[in-house]
Design an enzyme around this catalytic site. Structure first.
Site, PDB file in Angstrom:
ATOM      1  N   GLU A  55      49.420  63.701  12.245  1.00  0.00           N
ATOM      2  CA  GLU A  55      49.780  64.457  13.215  1.00  0.00           C
ATOM      3  C   GLU A  55      50.698  63.940  14.079  1.00  0.00           C
ATOM      4  O   GLU A  55      50.575  62.705  14.085  1.00  0.00           O
ATOM      5  CB  GLU A  55      48.634  65.068  13.859  1.00  0.00           C
ATOM      6  N   GLU A  66      50.867  67.900   1.930  1.00  0.00           N
ATOM      7  CA  GLU A  66      51.842  68.177   0.690  1.00  0.00           C
ATOM      8  C   GLU A  66      53.258  67.390   0.941  1.00  0.00           C
ATOM      9  O   GLU A  66      53.772  66.986   0.044  1.00  0.00           O
ATOM     10  CB  GLU A  66      52.167  69.687   0.786  1.00  0.00           C
TER      11      GLU A  66
END
Length: 137
Positions: A55, A66
């Site tokens: 993040e 991913e």
């Protein structure tokens, strides 16, 4: 030497792959959402690949797990993804977001097998009528 992986679902060690995704989730950096995500997959030449979400205070700059998986695929030799599992911090199987489904499609194609919340599905079912490189011709 790594074992070649085909797009077979039967006889594949999905729980073993899920365990690698759980391990990857332990490395996630999720101080804002407190929602760690891990992913693991195999390339067609047998390489195990992993990724975790990272993040950022600028939410649009956040990297999904991913993204790390696909980056690892290309950084370690390219090829195609054959099998993928995504989990949350509790180890529960989760669905990739729409953006990540597109990433998986681009790097595994319609045959890529994804463990989903409703069982193992090929990407052709997870992302029907997908947009791919052939649409650019």
């Amino acid at each position: 030497m790594t074992e070649k992986h085909t797009y077979a679902a039967e006889g594949f060690d999905w729980e073993g792959l899920r365990a690698h995704a759980v391990e990857a989730a332990k490395h996630a950096y999720a101080p804002y959402s407190n929602y760690p995500v891990g992913v693991a997959g195999y390339a067609d030449d047998g390489r195990l690949l992993q990724g975790c979400n990272v993040e950022n205070a600028g939410y649009g700059v956040t990297l999904c797990a991913e993204c790390g998986l696909v980056s690892s695929l290309h950084m370690t030799g390219g090829g195609r993804l054959t099998h993928v599992v995504c989990v949350n911090g509790s180890g529960e199987v989760i669905m990739p977001c729409g953006r990540c489904r597109q990433l998986l499609w681009e790097n595994g194609g319609p045959e890529l097998l994804l463990m989903t919340v409703s069982g193992v599905r090929p990407m052709s079912e997870v992302l029907p009528d997908a947009f791919g490189p052939e649409a650019l011709a």
